[in-house]
Design a protein around this motif. Sequence first.
Motif, mmCIF file in Angstrom:
data_model
loop_
_atom_site.group_PDB
_atom_site.id
_atom_site.type_symbol
_atom_site.label_atom_id
_atom_site.label_comp_id
_atom_site.label_asym_id
_atom_site.label_seq_id
_atom_site.Cartn_x
_atom_site.Cartn_y
_atom_site.Cartn_z
ATOM 1 N N ALA A 291 0.857 -1.185 0.000
ATOM 2 C CA ALA A 291 0.000 0.000 0.000
ATOM 3 C C ALA A 291 0.893 1.235 0.000
ATOM 4 N N ASP A 292 0.312 2.374 -0.328
ATOM 5 C CA ASP A 292 1.080 3.625 -0.350
ATOM 6 C C ASP A 292 1.028 4.371 0.979
ATOM 7 N N ARG A 293 -0.091 4.222 1.698
ATOM 8 C CA ARG A 293 -0.284 4.961 2.939
ATOM 9 C C ARG A 293 -0.998 4.106 3.963
ATOM 10 N N LEU A 294 -0.709 4.391 5.226
ATOM 11 C CA LEU A 294 -1.568 3.957 6.320
ATOM 12 C C LEU A 294 -2.374 5.195 6.703
ATOM 13 N N VAL A 295 -3.654 5.020 6.900
ATOM 14 C CA VAL A 295 -4.520 6.146 7.246
ATOM 15 C C VAL A 295 -5.108 5.863 8.627
ATOM 16 N N LEU A 296 -4.904 6.814 9.534
ATOM 17 C CA LEU A 296 -5.412 6.654 10.886
ATOM 18 C C LEU A 296 -6.845 7.173 10.969
ATOM 19 N N HIS A 297 -7.770 6.244 11.053
ATOM 20 C CA HIS A 297 -9.187 6.523 11.254
ATOM 21 C C HIS A 297 -9.417 6.357 12.754
ATOM 22 N N PRO A 298 -10.384 7.058 13.346
ATOM 23 C CA PRO A 298 -10.601 6.926 14.791
ATOM 24 C C PRO A 298 -10.832 5.489 15.269
ATOM 25 N N CYS A 299 -11.315 4.607 14.392
ATOM 26 C CA CYS A 299 -11.613 3.227 14.798
ATOM 27 C C CYS A 299 -10.722 2.178 14.143
ATOM 28 N N ALA A 300 -9.830 2.577 13.262
ATOM 29 C CA ALA A 300 -9.044 1.583 12.528
ATOM 30 C C ALA A 300 -7.819 2.231 11.882
ATOM 31 N N VAL A 301 -6.882 1.378 11.502
ATOM 32 C CA VAL A 301 -5.754 1.804 10.676
ATOM 33 C C VAL A 301 -6.002 1.175 9.309
ATOM 34 N N LEU A 302 -6.125 2.020 8.292
ATOM 35 C CA LEU A 302 -6.477 1.564 6.948
ATOM 36 C C LEU A 302 -5.273 1.604 6.025
ATOM 37 N N LYS A 303 -5.171 0.595 5.158
ATOM 38 C CA LYS A 303 -4.135 0.592 4.121
ATOM 39 C C LYS A 303 -4.744 1.205 2.863
ATOM 40 N N LEU A 304 -4.069 2.220 2.329
ATOM 41 C CA LEU A 304 -4.576 2.965 1.174
ATOM 42 C C LEU A 304 -3.630 2.811 -0.009
ATOM 43 N N GLN A 305 -4.192 2.484 -1.155
ATOM 44 C CA GLN A 305 -3.436 2.417 -2.403
ATOM 45 C C GLN A 305 -3.859 3.599 -3.256
ATOM 46 N N VAL A 306 -2.900 4.352 -3.795
ATOM 47 C CA VAL A 306 -3.181 5.533 -4.605
ATOM 48 C C VAL A 306 -2.774 5.264 -6.053
ATOM 49 N N LYS A 307 -3.666 5.551 -6.972
ATOM 50 C CA LYS A 307 -3.379 5.462 -8.402
ATOM 51 C C LYS A 307 -3.643 6.834 -9.017
ATOM 52 N N THR A 308 -2.725 7.291 -9.853
ATOM 53 C CA THR A 308 -2.810 8.635 -10.426
ATOM 54 C C THR A 308 -2.878 8.557 -11.944
ATOM 55 N N ALA A 309 -3.818 9.289 -12.525
ATOM 56 C CA ALA A 309 -3.924 9.412 -13.982
ATOM 57 C C ALA A 309 -3.591 10.848 -14.365
ATOM 58 N N THR A 310 -2.867 10.996 -15.478
ATOM 59 C CA THR A 310 -2.443 12.322 -15.913
ATOM 60 C C THR A 310 -2.952 12.696 -17.293
ATOM 61 N N ALA A 311 -3.451 11.729 -18.045
ATOM 62 C CA ALA A 311 -3.908 12.020 -19.413
ATOM 63 C C ALA A 311 -5.284 11.408 -19.638
ATOM 64 N N GLN A 312 -6.137 12.169 -20.280
ATOM 65 C CA GLN A 312 -7.498 11.736 -20.576
ATOM 66 C C GLN A 312 -7.515 10.998 -21.912
ATOM 67 N N ARG A 313 -8.375 9.996 -21.985
ATOM 68 C CA ARG A 313 -8.603 9.342 -23.276
ATOM 69 C C ARG A 313 -10.016 8.776 -23.285
ATOM 70 N N GLY A 314 -10.670 8.937 -24.395
ATOM 71 C CA GLY A 314 -12.024 8.416 -24.534
ATOM 72 C C GLY A 314 -13.021 9.023 -23.564
ATOM 73 N N GLY A 315 -12.888 10.300 -23.257
ATOM 74 C CA GLY A 315 -13.846 10.958 -22.377
ATOM 75 C C GLY A 315 -13.629 10.715 -20.899
ATOM 76 N N GLY A 316 -12.490 10.113 -20.545
ATOM 77 C CA GLY A 316 -12.233 9.861 -19.130
ATOM 78 C C GLY A 316 -10.779 9.531 -18.852
ATOM 79 N N TRP A 317 -10.501 9.249 -17.602
ATOM 80 C CA TRP A 317 -9.156 8.891 -17.155
ATOM 81 C C TRP A 317 -9.190 7.436 -16.724
ATOM 82 N N HIS A 318 -8.231 6.661 -17.206
ATOM 83 C CA HIS A 318 -8.199 5.217 -16.978
ATOM 84 C C HIS A 318 -7.137 4.862 -15.941
ATOM 85 N N PHE A 319 -7.456 3.860 -15.128
ATOM 86 C CA PHE A 319 -6.572 3.408 -14.060
ATOM 87 C C PHE A 319 -6.397 1.899 -14.144
#
Length: 191
Positions: free
Chosen positions: A72-100
Amino acid sequence: MPVQMPLANLTLPPVALHDAAAVSALWSFPDLDTGTLCHHAKILGEAGERFVDSILLRFGMLPLALPEHSSADRLVLHPCAVLKLQVKTATAQRGGGWHFNISKGYNHSPGGVGPYAASDFDLLALVVLPENVVRFSRDRRSSQRIMRSEIAGLRADPRASLEEAMLALGLAAPAPPDNGLAALEGPALIP
């Protein structure tokens, strides 16, 4: 002149801090050719991760960066849990949207590209960097997209998808504090 000795396990960012070539190449973002976007994918991915950090911090959730080769990219501290977060980034649009592509690894790496295991992350953050928006999700499909028509809604309420994703995990959104302001009627007077 005293010199700071290197600290154990401290690594420098993947690019030089004052890389004039990178600054020149990225100055026109998002209006860049595909080759330039690909060449600077690592730093643009980092920009996406930090944008997500900004969103989470605004809502009082503390994101902690994990080492590069973590599942995962981040651990996120929520008041009730520690969450594993994966981040995906798109920089170019194609076909009316951004694909991941929701896969781990990269082409030409020793491990290649493959699917995430169910335990690799709890939340997914899809960042459309040119539009400065993020959609949080529990969706694990290997191919996802954000359509141009969704951008205004994501921008107008950046917390909505985060709340929805947390509810899908069985976590309630953190409640606002009861600071007595709800009892005030009419405009608050400031002396």
